[in-house]
Scaffold this motif. Structure first.
Motif, PDB file in Angstrom:
ATOM      1  N   PRO A  83       0.806  -1.220   0.000  1.00 50.98           N
ATOM      2  CA  PRO A  83       0.000   0.000   0.000  1.00 50.98           C
ATOM      3  C   PRO A  83       0.840   1.272   0.000  1.00 50.98           C
ATOM      4  CG  PRO A  83       0.071  -0.921   2.185  1.00 50.98           C
ATOM      5  CD  PRO A  83       0.867  -1.855   1.311  1.00 50.98           C
ATOM      6  N   TRP A 130      -0.247   1.107  -5.697  1.00 57.88           N
ATOM      7  CA  TRP A 130      -1.561   1.240  -5.060  1.00 57.88           C
ATOM      8  C   TRP A 130      -2.213   2.563  -5.444  1.00 57.88           C
ATOM      9  CZ3 TRP A 130      -5.966   0.063  -3.425  1.00 57.88           C
ATOM     10  CH2 TRP A 130      -6.691   0.878  -2.549  1.00 57.88           C
ATOM     11  N   SER A 156      -5.821   2.827  -7.244  1.00 54.04           N
ATOM     12  CA  SER A 156      -6.982   3.504  -6.645  1.00 54.04           C
ATOM     13  C   SER A 156      -7.417   4.684  -7.519  1.00 54.04           C
ATOM     14  CB  SER A 156      -6.663   3.956  -5.213  1.00 54.04           C
ATOM     15  OG  SER A 156      -5.570   4.841  -5.195  1.00 54.04           O
ATOM     16  N   LEU A 215      -9.380   3.255 -10.518  1.00 50.23           N
ATOM     17  CA  LEU A 215     -10.714   2.791 -10.102  1.00 50.23           C
ATOM     18  C   LEU A 215     -11.621   3.979  -9.809  1.00 50.23           C
ATOM     19  CD1 LEU A 215      -9.813  -0.222  -7.780  1.00 50.23           C
ATOM     20  CD2 LEU A 215     -10.635  -0.283 -10.140  1.00 50.23           C
ATOM     21  N   ALA A 216     -11.078   4.996  -9.158  1.00 48.78           N
ATOM     22  CA  ALA A 216     -11.885   6.171  -8.812  1.00 48.78           C
ATOM     23  C   ALA A 216     -12.319   6.917 -10.070  1.00 48.78           C
ATOM     24  CB  ALA A 216     -11.098   7.095  -7.893  1.00 48.78           C
ATOM     25  N   TRP A 260     -14.646   3.875 -12.298  1.00 47.00           N
ATOM     26  CA  TRP A 260     -15.855   3.264 -11.728  1.00 47.00           C
ATOM     27  C   TRP A 260     -15.906   3.498 -10.224  1.00 47.00           C
ATOM     28  CZ3 TRP A 260     -19.831   2.147 -14.445  1.00 47.00           C
ATOM     29  CH2 TRP A 260     -20.875   1.386 -13.902  1.00 47.00           C
ATOM     30  N   PRO A 261     -16.174   4.753  -9.830  1.00 46.51           N
ATOM     31  CA  PRO A 261     -16.137   5.080  -8.401  1.00 46.51           C
ATOM     32  C   PRO A 261     -17.255   4.418  -7.610  1.00 46.51           C
ATOM     33  CG  PRO A 261     -16.950   6.929  -9.677  1.00 46.51           C
ATOM     34  CD  PRO A 261     -16.515   5.896 -10.673  1.00 46.51           C
ATOM     35  N   LEU A 262     -18.185   3.771  -8.296  1.00 50.09           N
ATOM     36  CA  LEU A 262     -19.227   3.039  -7.568  1.00 50.09           C
ATOM     37  C   LEU A 262     -18.644   1.835  -6.859  1.00 50.09           C
ATOM     38  CD1 LEU A 262     -21.955   3.029 -10.332  1.00 50.09           C
ATOM     39  CD2 LEU A 262     -22.027   4.305  -8.213  1.00 50.09           C
ATOM     40  N   ALA A 263     -17.479   1.400  -7.305  1.00 54.61           N
ATOM     41  CA  ALA A 263     -16.884   0.196  -6.731  1.00 54.61           C
ATOM     42  C   ALA A 263     -16.396   0.463  -5.315  1.00 54.61           C
ATOM     43  CB  ALA A 263     -15.716  -0.263  -7.597  1.00 54.61           C
ATOM     44  N   ARG A 264     -16.453  -0.592  -4.498  1.00 54.24           N
ATOM     45  CA  ARG A 264     -15.807  -0.552  -3.201  1.00 54.24           C
ATOM     46  C   ARG A 264     -14.555  -1.410  -3.285  1.00 54.24           C
ATOM     47  NH1 ARG A 264     -21.222  -1.758  -0.104  1.00 54.24           N
ATOM     48  NH2 ARG A 264     -21.549  -2.664  -2.147  1.00 54.24           N
ATOM     49  N   VAL A 265     -13.538  -0.983  -2.550  1.00 52.19           N
ATOM     50  CA  VAL A 265     -12.257  -1.661  -2.643  1.00 52.19           C
ATOM     51  C   VAL A 265     -11.880  -2.221  -1.277  1.00 52.19           C
ATOM     52  CG1 VAL A 265      -9.800  -1.369  -3.118  1.00 52.19           C
ATOM     53  CG2 VAL A 265     -11.493  -0.180  -4.524  1.00 52.19           C
ATOM     54  N   VAL A 266     -11.423  -3.452  -1.272  1.00 55.12           N
ATOM     55  CA  VAL A 266     -10.870  -4.028  -0.054  1.00 55.12           C
ATOM     56  C   VAL A 266      -9.382  -4.264  -0.305  1.00 55.12           C
ATOM     57  CG1 VAL A 266     -10.878  -5.969   1.524  1.00 55.12           C
ATOM     58  CG2 VAL A 266     -13.034  -5.113   0.593  1.00 55.12           C
ATOM     59  N   LEU A 267      -8.582  -3.480   0.393  1.00 58.57           N
ATOM     60  CA  LEU A 267      -7.138  -3.560   0.208  1.00 58.57           C
ATOM     61  C   LEU A 267      -6.530  -4.508   1.239  1.00 58.57           C
ATOM     62  CD1 LEU A 267      -4.409  -2.391  -0.927  1.00 58.57           C
ATOM     63  CD2 LEU A 267      -4.583  -0.679   0.881  1.00 58.57           C
ATOM     64  N   ALA A 319      -2.772  -5.481   2.443  1.00 54.33           N
ATOM     65  CA  ALA A 319      -1.367  -5.134   2.267  1.00 54.33           C
ATOM     66  C   ALA A 319      -0.510  -6.387   2.285  1.00 54.33           C
ATOM     67  CB  ALA A 319      -0.923  -4.194   3.383  1.00 54.33           C
ATOM     68  N   TYR A 374     -12.152 -13.301   4.268  1.00 54.66           N
ATOM     69  CA  TYR A 374     -13.060 -12.154   4.357  1.00 54.66           C
ATOM     70  C   TYR A 374     -14.258 -12.352   3.427  1.00 54.66           C
ATOM     71  CZ  TYR A 374     -14.712  -7.350   4.103  1.00 54.66           C
ATOM     72  OH  TYR A 374     -15.482  -6.219   4.136  1.00 54.66           O
ATOM     73  N   ALA A 433     -20.397   9.381  -7.346  1.00 56.60           N
ATOM     74  CA  ALA A 433     -19.820   8.363  -6.463  1.00 56.60           C
ATOM     75  C   ALA A 433     -18.360   8.669  -6.127  1.00 56.60           C
ATOM     76  CB  ALA A 433     -19.920   7.001  -7.135  1.00 56.60           C
ATOM     77  N   ASP A 434     -17.981   8.307  -4.918  1.00 56.00           N
ATOM     78  CA  ASP A 434     -16.590   8.384  -4.505  1.00 56.00           C
ATOM     79  C   ASP A 434     -16.126   6.971  -4.170  1.00 56.00           C
ATOM     80  OD1 ASP A 434     -15.909  11.079  -4.675  1.00 56.00           O
ATOM     81  OD2 ASP A 434     -17.091  11.509  -2.877  1.00 56.00           O
ATOM     82  N   LEU A 435     -14.941   6.648  -4.631  1.00 52.95           N
ATOM     83  CA  LEU A 435     -14.399   5.323  -4.371  1.00 52.95           C
ATOM     84  C   LEU A 435     -14.254   5.108  -2.861  1.00 52.95           C
ATOM     85  CD1 LEU A 435     -13.281   2.931  -6.080  1.00 52.95           C
ATOM     86  CD2 LEU A 435     -11.009   3.802  -5.515  1.00 52.95           C
ATOM     87  N   ARG A 436     -14.818   3.993  -2.386  1.00 54.67           N
ATOM     88  CA  ARG A 436     -14.684   3.689  -0.964  1.00 54.67           C
ATOM     89  C   ARG A 436     -13.683   2.576  -0.778  1.00 54.67           C
ATOM     90  NH1 ARG A 436     -20.557   2.491   0.429  1.00 54.67           N
ATOM     91  NH2 ARG A 436     -19.579   1.104   1.936  1.00 54.67           N
ATOM     92  N   VAL A 437     -12.730   2.814   0.096  1.00 45.79           N
ATOM     93  CA  VAL A 437     -11.652   1.854   0.300  1.00 45.79           C
ATOM     94  C   VAL A 437     -11.644   1.381   1.743  1.00 45.79           C
ATOM     95  CG1 VAL A 437      -9.165   1.482   0.247  1.00 45.79           C
ATOM     96  CG2 VAL A 437     -10.235   2.932  -1.473  1.00 45.79           C
ATOM     97  N   ARG A 438     -11.579   0.067   1.894  1.00 46.10           N
ATOM     98  CA  ARG A 438     -11.378  -0.492   3.229  1.00 46.10           C
ATOM     99  C   ARG A 438     -10.125  -1.342   3.172  1.00 46.10           C
ATOM    100  NH1 ARG A 438     -16.987  -3.172   4.884  1.00 46.10           N
ATOM    101  NH2 ARG A 438     -17.140  -1.878   6.728  1.00 46.10           N
ATOM    102  N   GLN A 439      -9.442  -1.363   4.303  1.00 50.34           N
ATOM    103  CA  GLN A 439      -8.235  -2.179   4.347  1.00 50.34           C
ATOM    104  C   GLN A 439      -8.446  -3.318   5.336  1.00 50.34           C
ATOM    105  OE1 GLN A 439      -4.615  -0.049   5.126  1.00 50.34           O
ATOM    106  NE2 GLN A 439      -3.343  -1.843   4.750  1.00 50.34           N
ATOM    107  N   LEU A 475      -9.925 -10.789  11.378  1.00 46.93           N
ATOM    108  CA  LEU A 475      -9.800  -9.791  10.329  1.00 46.93           C
ATOM    109  C   LEU A 475     -10.794  -8.660  10.538  1.00 46.93           C
ATOM    110  CD1 LEU A 475      -9.417 -11.977   7.143  1.00 46.93           C
ATOM    111  CD2 LEU A 475      -7.672 -10.650   8.336  1.00 46.93           C
ATOM    112  N   THR A 490       0.735  -3.073   6.827  1.00 45.14           N
ATOM    113  CA  THR A 490       0.384  -3.796   8.042  1.00 45.14           C
ATOM    114  C   THR A 490       1.418  -4.865   8.328  1.00 45.14           C
ATOM    115  OG1 THR A 490      -0.983  -5.212   6.678  1.00 45.14           O
ATOM    116  CG2 THR A 490      -2.083  -3.474   7.908  1.00 45.14           C
TER     117      THR A 490
END
Lengths: 468, 106
Positions: free
Chosen positions: A179, A184, A188, A191-192, A195-202, A204, A226, B72-78, B87, B100
């Motif tokens: 990250p 990264w 990001s 993607l933003a 397609w900013p509708l997407a959610r991202v799970v990062l 590391a 997850y 829309a704004d990109l939402r990021v979770r780690q 987790l 991490t």
């Protein structure tokens, strides 16, 4: 261990002079010793062994030569000779080292051998005990790459048949990378933008160094866990539907973690489709082969997993066109029905009512079409405004954002009240708000009016005394 | 204005047009409904009131889709491994993602 002492009558040894030393620099016998020394074979062997082992040059050496006379024993050890124009060197490669290697010696091949020289005492043979082998002129990494690739390919891990299709619009995207780097950030941003509708799970991970393969495998497994947790919790939309595994460019050594067998297997076993974007266009890793889709770069991986909202806006505009076309078709059908009704009315009505009936039907139709078209135009403007906002985000894209409005104007011409106006009717609107005047009460004295007739508009004002 | 009554009924398909639920729809839901709406309208055969309601609904869905795409704004979770809790997905800003520590690797 005790050295056999020569008998007293023995002559001084021919080589027993102090300055005469053994091959490895150690005297075979003490200087000044007398008598013919007769040694046991094992004594000689030991002396040779000590001499060889004592020589640093022979303890850890790299030798280049041509392979000949390869045999592999039933125990799995390989025996071969390494030769050049003048000499040969017997080599032994034990099973354990051999199986770890990506390479097999083959007769005629020029190779570089790493190992040590030692004496094989049962045969009195000096041999090169091989630790590793690589072809002359190649790096060891390239060799291991090719060999592992061949082995995993033979297992079917890279088969096109097991590649999974990517979801078209993933609600959530998993990203496994470091990250802190530019990679990264690129992902990001792409993607933003797209397609900013997407959610991202990062997740590391380390992408370089000894710990990197284990770190990558751990990250992929965490992501899988997850995904399972989200699905089990009834939140499948939170579970990544696709995973990006990425790393920036570097040397073959830098990218080596992505050629690790454990990483390759983790990629194959990953529970959702995986896109691999490692290094630059020219860099190809085994993880690339194993992935469902190989992207030339990390940014390209991000572009592959999501649609472009600009292109999507174009398809929304097409949907808008279809909506409007269908509606216009429906209105045209209604107009035809109305014409039929009107003709029917003409036939059945007494002459005295004919004019009134015509007028009423005509007005109804005009008002209906006007209101409908106003709504169509309003919708078109509204949609266009939305698509316009989006279009402004795209540099250099001047899409046909006004085509919908132009279409509505055309529809207005086709379906408008012109035909009725041509028959001598007028449409009366209040100047102030454009509302059609249906009742004298809607237009008190002094009200500004616009009278639309067949060939244009007339301004008018209601006589102030008209309601006297 | 007795003569206007039927027209008013045609022109104001209010029940279908201003459904507040559209705002609550996700993109995929809105898009799917839009596609259904377009298909139904194209198939034709419905009364004019229904056609107008479909058109109205379709336009609202289109607008909603466009707005989602635009705003829309990109939402990021780690994903972070937290001791004792397993987790955790933590909201982060894209630029503030953390390296991490790995529990498994040395």
């Amino acid at each position: 261990m005790t050295r056999a002492r020569p008998p007293e009558w023995a002559l001084p040894a021919w080589d027993a002079l102090p300055e005469d030393r053994g091959a490895a620099g150690k005297p075979l016998v003490a200087p000044g010793a007398f008598g013919l020394r007769i040694l046991a074979v094992s004594d000689v062997s030991r002396a040779i062994r000590e001499a060889v082992r004592g020589d640093e040059r022979l303890r850890d050496l790299w030798v280049e030569g041509e392979v000949s006379r390869v045999t592999i024993s039933s125990a799995g050890h390989a025996y071969f000779a390494l030769k050049d124009e003048r000499s040969q060197l017997q080599c032994v490669w034990f099973r354990d080292e051999r199986l770890r290697s990506a390479f097999e010696p083959q007769a005629g091949l020029r190779i570089v051998v790493h190992g040590r020289i030692d004496l094989f005492e049962p045969q009195g043979a000096l041999q090169l005990y091989v630790e590793s082998i690589q072809p002359a002129g190649f790096g060891d990494l390239a060799l291991r790459f090719e060999a592992l690739k061949a082995r995993l390919a033979a297992e079917g891990l890279f088969d096109a048949a097991r590649k999974r299709p990517l979801p078209s619009r993933p609600a959530t995207i998993g990203v496994v990378t470091s990250p802190t780097g530019v990679v990264w950030r690129d992902i990001s941003h792409v993607l933003a933008r797209r397609w900013p509708l997407a959610r991202v799970v990062l997740v590391a991970c380390r992408v370089q160094g000894d710990g990197a393969p284990a770190s990558i495998v751990t990250a992929l497994r965490r992501l899988e866990r997850y995904i399972e947790e989200c699905r089990a919790a009834g939140r499948p939309e939170d579970a990544p539907a696709v995973t990006i595994l990425a790393r920036g460019g570097g040397s073959l050594e830098d990218l080596w973690a992505f050629n690790d067998e454990a990483v390759v297997r983790a990629v194959v076993a990953h529970s959702v489709p995986l896109v691999c974007g490692v290094g630059h266009e020219v860099d190809v890793t085994l993880a690339d082969f194993a992935a469902d889709v190989r992207a030339p770069t990390p940014s390209a991986a991000a572009e592959i997993v999501v649609p472009d909202r600009m292109e999507f806006a174009a398809s929304l505009r097409r949907a808008n066109d279809r909506l409007r076309n269908a509606m216009q078709g429906r209105l045209a059908a209604a107009a035809r029905d109305l014409a039929v009704e009107r003709r029917a009315l003409d036939r059945v009505s007494p002459v005295a009512r004919l004019a009134a009936g015509r007028e009423q039907v005509g007005l109804l139709f005009d008002r209906a079409t006007r209101a409908i078209l106003a709504r169509l135009a309003r919708d078109a403007v509204r949609v266009d405004r939305a698509t316009d906002t989006l279009s402004r985000l795209a540099v250099g894209r001047v899409a046909g954002a006004h085509s919908a409005l132009a279409g509505a104007a055309a529809a207005l011409a086709v379906l408008g009240p012109q035909a009725t106006l041509d028959r001598g009717y007028a449409i009366v609107r209040r100047t102030a708000d454009g509302a059609i005047v249906r009742d004298p009460a809607d237009a008190p004295g002094g009200t500004g009016l616009r009278l639309r007739v067949a060939r244009g508009e007339l301004p008018a004002t209601v006589d102030p005394d008209s309601h006297g | 204005m007795a003569d206007a009554a039927p027209v008013v009924a045609i022109l104001d398909p209010v029940t279908a047009s201003s459904d507040p639920a559209i705002d609550k729809l996700g993109f995929d839901e809105a898009l799917a409904e839009l596609q259904r709406t377009v298909a139904e309208l194209e198939a034709g055969g419905q009364p004019l009131e229904r056609a107008l309601a479909l058109h109205e609904r379709g336009a609202a869905l289109l607008e909603h889709c466009n707005r989602l795409l635009t705003d829309a704004d990109l939402r990021v979770r780690q994903l972070v491994a937290v001791a004792g809790k397993g987790l955790q997905a933590v909201d982060v800003k894209p630029d503030e993602a953390q390296e991490t520590p790995e529990s498994g690797a040395s």
